[in-house]
Design a protein around this motif. Structure first.
Motif, PDB file in Angstrom:
ATOM      1  N   ASN A  52       0.824  -1.208   0.000  1.00  0.00           N
ATOM      2  CA  ASN A  52       0.000   0.000   0.000  1.00  0.00           C
ATOM      3  C   ASN A  52       0.857   1.257   0.000  1.00  0.00           C
ATOM      4  O   ASN A  52       0.532   2.241  -0.655  1.00  0.00           O
ATOM      5  CB  ASN A  52      -0.948   0.011   1.191  1.00  0.00           C
ATOM      6  CG  ASN A  52      -2.199  -0.782   0.943  1.00  0.00           C
ATOM      7  OD1 ASN A  52      -2.554  -1.050  -0.204  1.00  0.00           O
ATOM      8  ND2 ASN A  52      -2.869  -1.166   2.002  1.00  0.00           N
ATOM      9  N   ALA A  80     -10.451   2.418  -3.371  1.00  0.00           N
ATOM     10  CA  ALA A  80     -10.808   1.222  -2.600  1.00  0.00           C
ATOM     11  C   ALA A  80     -12.304   1.175  -2.311  1.00  0.00           C
ATOM     12  O   ALA A  80     -12.894   0.102  -2.262  1.00  0.00           O
ATOM     13  CB  ALA A  80     -10.017   1.183  -1.306  1.00  0.00           C
ATOM     14  N   PRO A  84     -13.437  -2.427  -4.005  1.00  0.00           N
ATOM     15  CA  PRO A  84     -12.648  -2.928  -2.876  1.00  0.00           C
ATOM     16  C   PRO A  84     -11.823  -4.176  -3.171  1.00  0.00           C
ATOM     17  O   PRO A  84     -10.945  -4.521  -2.395  1.00  0.00           O
ATOM     18  CB  PRO A  84     -13.690  -3.211  -1.800  1.00  0.00           C
ATOM     19  CG  PRO A  84     -14.979  -3.304  -2.500  1.00  0.00           C
ATOM     20  CD  PRO A  84     -14.861  -2.504  -3.760  1.00  0.00           C
ATOM     21  N   HIS A  89      -4.843  -7.660  -1.996  1.00  0.00           N
ATOM     22  CA  HIS A  89      -4.530  -7.493  -0.575  1.00  0.00           C
ATOM     23  C   HIS A  89      -5.473  -6.521   0.125  1.00  0.00           C
ATOM     24  O   HIS A  89      -5.478  -6.450   1.351  1.00  0.00           O
ATOM     25  CB  HIS A  89      -3.070  -7.059  -0.395  1.00  0.00           C
ATOM     26  CG  HIS A  89      -2.765  -5.705  -0.929  1.00  0.00           C
ATOM     27  ND1 HIS A  89      -2.587  -5.456  -2.270  1.00  0.00           N
ATOM     28  CD2 HIS A  89      -2.602  -4.527  -0.294  1.00  0.00           C
ATOM     29  CE1 HIS A  89      -2.319  -4.182  -2.441  1.00  0.00           C
ATOM     30  NE2 HIS A  89      -2.326  -3.598  -1.260  1.00  0.00           N
ATOM     31  N   TRP A  90      -6.286  -5.786  -0.598  1.00  0.00           N
ATOM     32  CA  TRP A  90      -7.236  -4.875   0.035  1.00  0.00           C
ATOM     33  C   TRP A  90      -8.322  -5.623   0.786  1.00  0.00           C
ATOM     34  O   TRP A  90      -9.045  -5.036   1.574  1.00  0.00           O
ATOM     35  CB  TRP A  90      -7.858  -3.944  -0.997  1.00  0.00           C
ATOM     36  CG  TRP A  90      -6.944  -2.838  -1.424  1.00  0.00           C
ATOM     37  CD1 TRP A  90      -5.705  -2.566  -0.933  1.00  0.00           C
ATOM     38  CD2 TRP A  90      -7.195  -1.865  -2.427  1.00  0.00           C
ATOM     39  NE1 TRP A  90      -5.162  -1.488  -1.579  1.00  0.00           N
ATOM     40  CE2 TRP A  90      -6.059  -1.035  -2.503  1.00  0.00           C
ATOM     41  CE3 TRP A  90      -8.248  -1.626  -3.282  1.00  0.00           C
ATOM     42  CZ2 TRP A  90      -5.968   0.026  -3.384  1.00  0.00           C
ATOM     43  CZ3 TRP A  90      -8.156  -0.569  -4.157  1.00  0.00           C
ATOM     44  CH2 TRP A  90      -7.040   0.258  -4.211  1.00  0.00           C
ATOM     45  N   LYS A  94      -6.731  -2.621   4.478  1.00  0.00           N
ATOM     46  CA  LYS A  94      -7.338  -1.471   3.809  1.00  0.00           C
ATOM     47  C   LYS A  94      -6.301  -0.359   3.644  1.00  0.00           C
ATOM     48  O   LYS A  94      -5.374  -0.252   4.438  1.00  0.00           O
ATOM     49  CB  LYS A  94      -8.519  -0.940   4.626  1.00  0.00           C
ATOM     50  CG  LYS A  94      -9.598  -1.955   4.859  1.00  0.00           C
ATOM     51  CD  LYS A  94     -10.216  -2.420   3.570  1.00  0.00           C
ATOM     52  CE  LYS A  94     -11.288  -3.452   3.827  1.00  0.00           C
ATOM     53  NZ  LYS A  94     -11.553  -4.279   2.699  1.00  0.00           N
ATOM     54  N   PRO A  95      -6.476   0.464   2.623  1.00  0.00           N
ATOM     55  CA  PRO A  95      -5.556   1.597   2.462  1.00  0.00           C
ATOM     56  C   PRO A  95      -5.621   2.518   3.662  1.00  0.00           C
ATOM     57  O   PRO A  95      -6.690   2.715   4.256  1.00  0.00           O
ATOM     58  CB  PRO A  95      -6.077   2.310   1.206  1.00  0.00           C
ATOM     59  CG  PRO A  95      -6.839   1.264   0.475  1.00  0.00           C
ATOM     60  CD  PRO A  95      -7.396   0.352   1.512  1.00  0.00           C
TER      61      PRO A  95
END
Length: 98
Positions: A52, A80, A84, A89-90, A94-95
C-alpha cells in the motif's frame, strides 16, 4: 517477501496504469495470502501494508495533482471504496486513511 516487494519498484512504474499494476501484483499476493495466510497472517500484514505504501508513492508520482500524501491517501481510499477487490490485498489490509 519484503525484498521481493521492494524489487518490484512499483512507485517507479509511472508509465503503467492501475490495471497493469493490479495484473502484476495480484497473482503473487493471492498466492502469498493462500499460503502464508493460513498460519502466518500476522507476518503477512506488514508486507501488505508495504505494498500500500508503494501504491501511495506511485499515485504521488503518477498524478502530480495528488502530489501530497494527504491527497494520495484520499484518492486511494476513493479507489478502494469504488472497487474494494481491485488489488487482492485490500481484502485484508485497507488503504491507510488519516
Amino acid at each position: 517477501m519484503s525484498a521481493v516487494v521492494k524489487s518490484w519498484r512499483l512507485h517507479r512504474r509511472v508509465n503503467s496504469t492501475e490495471a497493469d499494476l493490479a495484473r502484476m501484483v495480484n497473482p503473487i499476493v493471492r498466492g502469498w495470502m493462500a499460503y502464508y495466510g493460513a498460519f502466518f497472517h500476522t507476518e503477512l500484514t506488514p508486507v501488505l501494508d508495504r505494498i500500500n505504501t508503494y501504491l501511495l508513492r506511485w499515485i504521488m508520482k503518477k498524478y502530480k495533482r495528488a502530489g501530497t500524501l494527504r491527497r494520495a491517501r484520499q484518492s486511494m481510499a476513493q479507489a478502494a471504496a469504488r472497487n474494494p477487490r481491485y488489488f487482492a490485498h485490500w481484502i485484508w489490509v485497507k488503504p491507510a486513511v488519516k
